[in-house]
Design a protein around this motif. Sequence first.
Motif, short mmCIF file in Angstrom:
data_model
loop_
_atom_site.label_atom_id
_atom_site.label_comp_id
_atom_site.label_asym_id
_atom_site.label_seq_id
_atom_site.Cartn_x
_atom_site.Cartn_y
_atom_site.Cartn_z
N ARG A 83 0.85 -1.19 0.00
CA ARG A 83 0.00 0.00 0.00
C ARG A 83 0.88 1.24 0.00
O ARG A 83 1.97 1.24 0.57
CB ARG A 83 -0.94 0.00 1.20
CG ARG A 83 -1.79 -1.27 1.27
CD ARG A 83 -2.70 -1.30 2.47
NE ARG A 83 -3.31 -2.62 2.62
CZ ARG A 83 -4.41 -3.02 1.99
NH1 ARG A 83 -5.02 -2.16 1.17
NH2 ARG A 83 -4.91 -4.23 2.18
N GLY A 84 0.41 2.28 -0.66
CA GLY A 84 1.20 3.51 -0.73
C GLY A 84 0.30 4.72 -0.83
O GLY A 84 -0.93 4.62 -0.69
N THR A 85 0.91 5.83 -1.11
CA THR A 85 0.18 7.09 -1.21
C THR A 85 -0.20 7.34 -2.66
O THR A 85 0.67 7.43 -3.52
CB THR A 85 1.04 8.25 -0.69
OG1 THR A 85 1.43 7.96 0.66
CG2 THR A 85 0.26 9.55 -0.74
N PRO A 86 -1.49 7.42 -2.97
CA PRO A 86 -1.89 7.66 -4.35
C PRO A 86 -1.70 9.13 -4.72
O PRO A 86 -1.57 10.00 -3.85
CB PRO A 86 -3.37 7.28 -4.35
CG PRO A 86 -3.82 7.57 -2.95
CD PRO A 86 -2.65 7.28 -2.06
N GLY A 87 -1.70 9.39 -6.02
CA GLY A 87 -1.57 10.79 -6.44
C GLY A 87 -1.24 10.92 -7.91
O GLY A 87 -1.15 9.93 -8.64
N HIS A 88 -1.03 12.17 -8.33
CA HIS A 88 -0.70 12.45 -9.72
C HIS A 88 0.74 12.01 -10.00
O HIS A 88 1.66 12.28 -9.24
CB HIS A 88 -0.85 13.96 -9.98
CG HIS A 88 -0.99 14.29 -11.43
ND1 HIS A 88 0.04 14.14 -12.33
CD2 HIS A 88 -2.06 14.75 -12.14
CE1 HIS A 88 -0.37 14.51 -13.53
NE2 HIS A 88 -1.66 14.88 -13.45
N ALA A 89 0.93 11.30 -11.12
CA ALA A 89 2.24 10.72 -11.41
C ALA A 89 3.28 11.77 -11.76
O ALA A 89 4.48 11.47 -11.77
CB ALA A 89 2.12 9.73 -12.57
N SER A 90 2.86 13.02 -12.03
CA SER A 90 3.82 14.07 -12.36
C SER A 90 4.53 14.63 -11.14
O SER A 90 5.53 15.34 -11.26
CB SER A 90 3.11 15.20 -13.11
OG SER A 90 2.21 15.87 -12.24
N MET A 91 4.01 14.32 -9.94
CA MET A 91 4.57 14.87 -8.72
C MET A 91 5.48 13.86 -8.03
O MET A 91 5.40 12.66 -8.29
CB MET A 91 3.43 15.27 -7.77
CG MET A 91 2.48 16.30 -8.35
SD MET A 91 1.16 16.71 -7.19
CE MET A 91 0.14 17.76 -8.23
N LEU A 92 6.36 14.35 -7.17
CA LEU A 92 7.24 13.46 -6.42
C LEU A 92 6.41 12.57 -5.50
O LEU A 92 5.47 13.01 -4.87
CB LEU A 92 8.25 14.26 -5.61
CG LEU A 92 9.24 15.11 -6.42
CD1 LEU A 92 10.14 15.89 -5.47
CD2 LEU A 92 10.07 14.23 -7.33
N ASN A 93 6.81 11.28 -5.44
CA ASN A 93 6.10 10.34 -4.57
C ASN A 93 7.12 9.32 -4.06
O ASN A 93 7.66 8.53 -4.83
CB ASN A 93 4.98 9.63 -5.36
CG ASN A 93 4.10 8.78 -4.45
OD1 ASN A 93 4.56 8.17 -3.50
ND2 ASN A 93 2.81 8.73 -4.78
N THR A 94 7.37 9.36 -2.79
CA THR A 94 8.34 8.44 -2.18
C THR A 94 7.67 7.26 -1.50
O THR A 94 8.32 6.47 -0.83
CB THR A 94 9.21 9.18 -1.14
OG1 THR A 94 8.36 9.74 -0.14
CG2 THR A 94 10.02 10.28 -1.80
N ASP A 95 6.36 7.14 -1.69
CA ASP A 95 5.60 6.05 -1.08
C ASP A 95 4.76 5.36 -2.15
O ASP A 95 3.54 5.29 -2.06
CB ASP A 95 4.72 6.60 0.05
CG ASP A 95 4.02 5.50 0.84
OD1 ASP A 95 4.64 4.43 1.03
OD2 ASP A 95 2.86 5.70 1.27
N ASN A 96 5.44 4.84 -3.17
CA ASN A 96 4.80 4.28 -4.34
C ASN A 96 4.57 2.77 -4.14
O ASN A 96 5.53 2.00 -4.02
CB ASN A 96 5.68 4.51 -5.58
CG ASN A 96 5.00 4.11 -6.86
OD1 ASN A 96 4.44 3.03 -6.96
ND2 ASN A 96 5.11 4.97 -7.88
N ALA A 97 3.32 2.35 -4.09
CA ALA A 97 2.99 0.94 -3.84
C ALA A 97 3.57 0.02 -4.90
O ALA A 97 4.07 -1.07 -4.60
CB ALA A 97 1.47 0.77 -3.76
N VAL A 98 3.53 0.45 -6.16
CA VAL A 98 4.05 -0.38 -7.26
C VAL A 98 5.55 -0.57 -7.11
O VAL A 98 6.07 -1.69 -7.25
CB VAL A 98 3.72 0.25 -8.62
CG1 VAL A 98 4.27 -0.61 -9.75
CG2 VAL A 98 2.22 0.44 -8.79
#
Length: 430
Positions: free
Chosen positions: A204-219
Amino acid sequence: MELAHQLIRIDSTNTGDAGSSITERAAAEWVAEKLSEVGLDPVYVESGAPGRGNVIVRLAGADPTRGALLIHGHLDVVPAEPAQWSVHPLSGEVKDGYLWGRGAVDMKDIIAMSLAVLRQFATDGVLPPRDLVFAFLADEESGGFFGAKWLVRHRPDLFEGVTEAIGEVGGFSETFTGVSGDPVRAYLIETAEKGVTWMRLKTRGTPGHASMLNTDNAVAKLAAGITRLQDHRFPQIITPALQEFLAGVTDLTGMDFPEDDLDAAVARLGNLSRIVGATLRDTATVTTFHAGYKGNVVPSLAEATVDCRILPGREGLFYDELADILGPDIEREWDDLPPVATTFDGALVDAMTAALVAEDPGAMVLPYMLSAGTDAKSFAELGIRHFGFAPLKLPADLNFSALFHGIDERVPVDALEFGTRVLDRFLRNC
């Protein structure tokens, strides 16, 4: 041959999904009809869901005080894509000396052999030395949860008094080059099989727009864990079944199997190396991966399925090792079917050996471990000792293991005839 041909033409595809599977009802009803034709009184049971048909029949033996012998096989088959085949997988076509179709090897051929012998026994009034219980079962291709396992837990009365069993995958021949340089044929009888665990992984991770930084990516987290698992090599274990098989091959061929280079030595076994090589250690193979719903959206959940095969005696150690590899961020849940194993000795082994040698003088018999699983795992819950014994005399150049679940699945016609003769001899003297 006619029984096998007819049975292959009955679609009993098991996709593992209740919504898309063809049930075993039609095949089970056909089997029950063939048994009733010769005066037998089969029991038809649906195992936990509509249409999941099973047929069980008991043939009384001369000595009812002896433990009964179970002869079991499954009616379901895995899916087949007709466009990939040389013949239609439901045709049951006979050509080039082979019977073709889905289930020709796994395992409507053996169902037909068992039916042929049972029908002949009933017609001729043959009295076997002990009670014989024949079971034609549903759902083996998905673990038997709507088949053997359900019957064992809800209808154990059907197997009352059974102490030993035979089923797939064993009794088939393998041709080796002997010490003298001449070919020598050995029949492999299964005495053990690895455990099966179908593991479902989630992150599980933090969902959101793929254009933004995301350090909690479930994939990304799940992909990293899966990569660690695929790169991991479980320890080599020489089980008693493997040790006995390798010793037998050494006696036959003179081949050496050094423990410090066992993978390379087993690779010299040719087509057989696919099965034997998979019994050197536990395995964990990723089979599905699901995540996301749109190219520019980071999903909150990623899921994967891992097919795990575990050696006898390794269950607890395997799960501990798996937890260390995957780490705390990957959720795990699973269905498991434990390993089974027995020793290669006793009166039943003697009877199997005698039946094979009577039809193929000079042949050898070797025990081995199956890398996959069968309904033996369910029957083990009743304390039933199991062997894989579905006899087939095969051409030396046939890649038999590749036919299981493979394209253009087929079995030699003369192998079916040979196997039926062996099974007849065996059941008269078991």
